[in-house]
Design an enzyme around this catalytic site. Structure first.
Site, PDB file in Angstrom:
ATOM      1  CG  LEU A 128     -14.282  38.492  51.015  1.00 19.32           C
ATOM      2  CD1 LEU A 128     -14.254  37.202  51.814  1.00 19.32           C
ATOM      3  CD2 LEU A 128     -14.065  39.693  51.931  1.00 19.32           C
ATOM      4  CG  ASP A 129      -9.236  42.394  45.103  1.00 25.59           C
ATOM      5  OD1 ASP A 129      -9.531  42.094  43.933  1.00 25.59           O
ATOM      6  OD2 ASP A 129      -8.111  42.825  45.431  1.00 25.59           O
ATOM      7  CB  ALA A 130      -6.366  39.576  45.648  1.00 18.95           C
TER       8      ALA A 130
END
Length: 566
Positions: free
Chosen positions: A234-236
């Site tokens: 789960l990016d950023a």
């Protein structure tokens, strides 16, 4: 709460979170989620057991290795098959979707493979032999996407997909990861609108206050699981929910969405592991474990790269050791995702509260002296702070004038720490392959992070791997150490970790697997000194095949894995 919540309990929990997020609309959304769970449950994705000491992940772009006339994902698969089958268990393929900027992190279509990389069948082929991690770049999407272009044209489907803002209001409390405007004006069918763009004007934040967005994302994540993604990054993710008057980081709603994602996947694709990527101070980072059973199963261990680097810069492991000793044990259903190097730089925010301003500046100075670059963040008050050190990790560890044997020894010592600490190790492809600073990429693009994102020609790479070269030496020695590590039960992600504090020049921990009784003492000399230690343990150093009885002599940058004997 236990790990084995019943299906009914999970559904009740999902319903409660939807009420928190959407109020009365929550029950309507719940019915759509039930349909989604039913749809993907039919795919019968085989659940995998929890991670073990055998799990070691490679981090790579789909086209980090290229050859003429072949899809890069096919080239990657062939390289992995020939050179890493006994070394690695999993591969994180960085965003492989069509994109417009940020080297893949400005996604045009979450459901497609960039045709310049290959096809879904190429990804599925890799998944047949390795566990995969896909990126869920779900904080933002490219301004060229159908979603945003539809919004600009007034398409009813995409109304409310993005966050309209009033530039006359006060946004000074909002956390800014980059020194770029937070709001960007766009011409829409309804006139000029100022849209929330946390990272760049090509990365449009999506609006999770709209339940249709949540449903779309849940469907996409399930599609990833069906296509071989055991791990979803789960990016950023910390920026996901916006609330004026706050930092817009780590909000209650953000945590609720991640917990909801986990519960949905547990029902539709059990065994899928969520990994949150939040380059923030440690306390905020580990908040994404939730209560240890209800949120992300793994979090990136962001303090490890800068503190390991600091240890070798100073020849003193005290800061690293004290931080490691401060870590609270994870549950049997959670673990850290450890790394030293990645497609990004070495983050400095995780050192807040650990390193002084003078020590941080020392790291900045060392980075520049070693040929690197430094990226800064906007503090919101007109000042800037070092956000990230942009440098290849091998070059970060060693001065350009150092001898090759010192370079190799420092590199192996640092990565022995990575392989030893509690959690699952992730190894960036340019570390595995002994790459160096890639200045051409920085100069051509003006992007600091390109210094560690070189695209390698397969033919040239294979010649260098067979030659008497730095690349060959590091690849061979590092691969051997990884293989050795994978056979040791003491390095289970859930094996206990105790910091020993034997000498400030030596990072020393003891790992103990309570289930098997295996014990391993790890000694890594981070200094250029010969260090003599008087210890209370005996065993075999499985790296050097040396019998250890109470006393140990460590050469500069030497590492030992001492398997304790009864």
């Amino acid at each position: 709460m236990t790990m084995n919540k019943t299906s009914i309990e999970k559904r009740e929990s999902i319903s409660q979170k939807l009420e928190l997020l959407y109020g009365e609309k929550g029950q309507e959304v719940y019915q759509d989620i039930e349909k989604l769970i039913e749809k993907y449950s039919k795919a019968n994705v085989s659940p995998k057991p929890w991670v073990t000491e055998d799990d070691v992940m490679l981090i790579t772009y789909g086209d980090s290795i290229k050859e003429d006339g072949k899809a890069p994902l096919q080239t990657l698969r062939e390289f992995l098959e020939k050179y890493t089958k006994e070394t690695l268990s999993a591969v994180h393929i960085l965003p492989f979707y069509p994109y417009t900027s940020d080297d893949g992190f400005s996604v045009v279509d979450y459901r497609e493979i960039d045709p310049q990389l290959g096809s879904w069948s190429d990804v599925n082929d890799i998944a047949n032999d390795f566990d995969l991690m896909f990126d869920a770049v779900i904080n933002h999407i490219s301004k060229s996407s159908d979603w945003f272009q539809g919004y600009l044209k007034g398409d009813e489907k995409y109304k409310g997909y993005f966050i309209e803002a009033n530039p006359s209001l006060d946004y000074s409390k909002v956390t800014r990861p980059r020194a770029l405007p937070l709001l960007t004006p766009f011409e829409t069918s309804e006139g000029i609108k100022h849209i929330w763009t946390t990272f760049s004007d090509d990365q449009i934040d999506i609006n999770f206050e709209n339940p249709k967005v949540l449903l779309e994302i849940l469907d996409i994540l399930n599609m990833y699981a069906v296509n071989g993604s055991r791990f979803i990054r789960l990016d950023a993710i910390g920026f996901m929910w916006k609330k004026l008057g706050t930092t817009c980081m780590h909000l209650e709603e953000t945590h609720a969405i991640i917990k909801l994602i986990r519960e949905v996947l547990e029902l539709s694709a059990p065994g899928t592991i969520l990994i949150t990527e939040t380059n923030v101070p440690h306390k905020d980072n580990i908040s994404y474990f939730g209560n240890g059973y209800d949120e992300a199963q793994m979090v990136y261990q962001f303090p490890l790269p800068p503190l390991t680097l600091f240890s070798f810069h100073t020849g003193n492991a005290r800061k690293l050791s004290e931080w490691a000793a401060s870590l609270e044990p994870t549950t049997n259903a959670t673990s850290f995702f450890n790394f030293l190097s990645s497609h990004d730089g070495v983050g400095m925010r995780p050192t807040e509260g650990i390193l002084s301003e003078e020590e941080k500046q020392f790291m900045v100075d060392q980075t520049i002296a070693h040929g690197g670059r430094v990226s800064y963040k906007d503090n919101g008050d007109g000042t800037k702070s070092p956000y990230e050190l942009n440098i290849n990790y091998l070059d970060a560890l060693t001065h350009p004038d150092e001898e090759q044997d010192v370079r190799v020894n420092k590199f192996l010592a640092a990565h022995t720490i990575l392989l030893s600490v509690i959690g699952v190790p992730g190894i960036y492809i340019h570390s595995l392959l002994g790459s160096r600073n890639y200045y051409q990429g920085v100069e051509e693009s003006g992007i600091n992070r390109r210094i560690n994102r070189e695209k390698l020609n397969k033919e040239t790479l294979l010649v260098e791997l067979e030659a008497d070269s730095l690349r060959n030496t590091i690849f061979t020695e590092f691969s051997n150490r990884i293989k050795l590590r994978r056979g040791q039960k003491a390095f289970s992600p859930n094996a206990k970790q105790e910091v020993l504090f034997l000498d400030d020049r030596v990072f020393s921990i003891k790992r103990t697997n309570a289930e098997t009784g295996d014990e391993m003492v790890v000694l890594v000399n981070v200094s250029n000194d010969i260090v003599d230690l008087n210890t209370e343990f005996s065993g075999l150093d499985i790296i050097g095949s040396e019998k250890i009885v109470n006393t140990v002599t460590l050469q500069p940058y030497q590492s030992m894995w001492i398997k304790i004997e009864e």
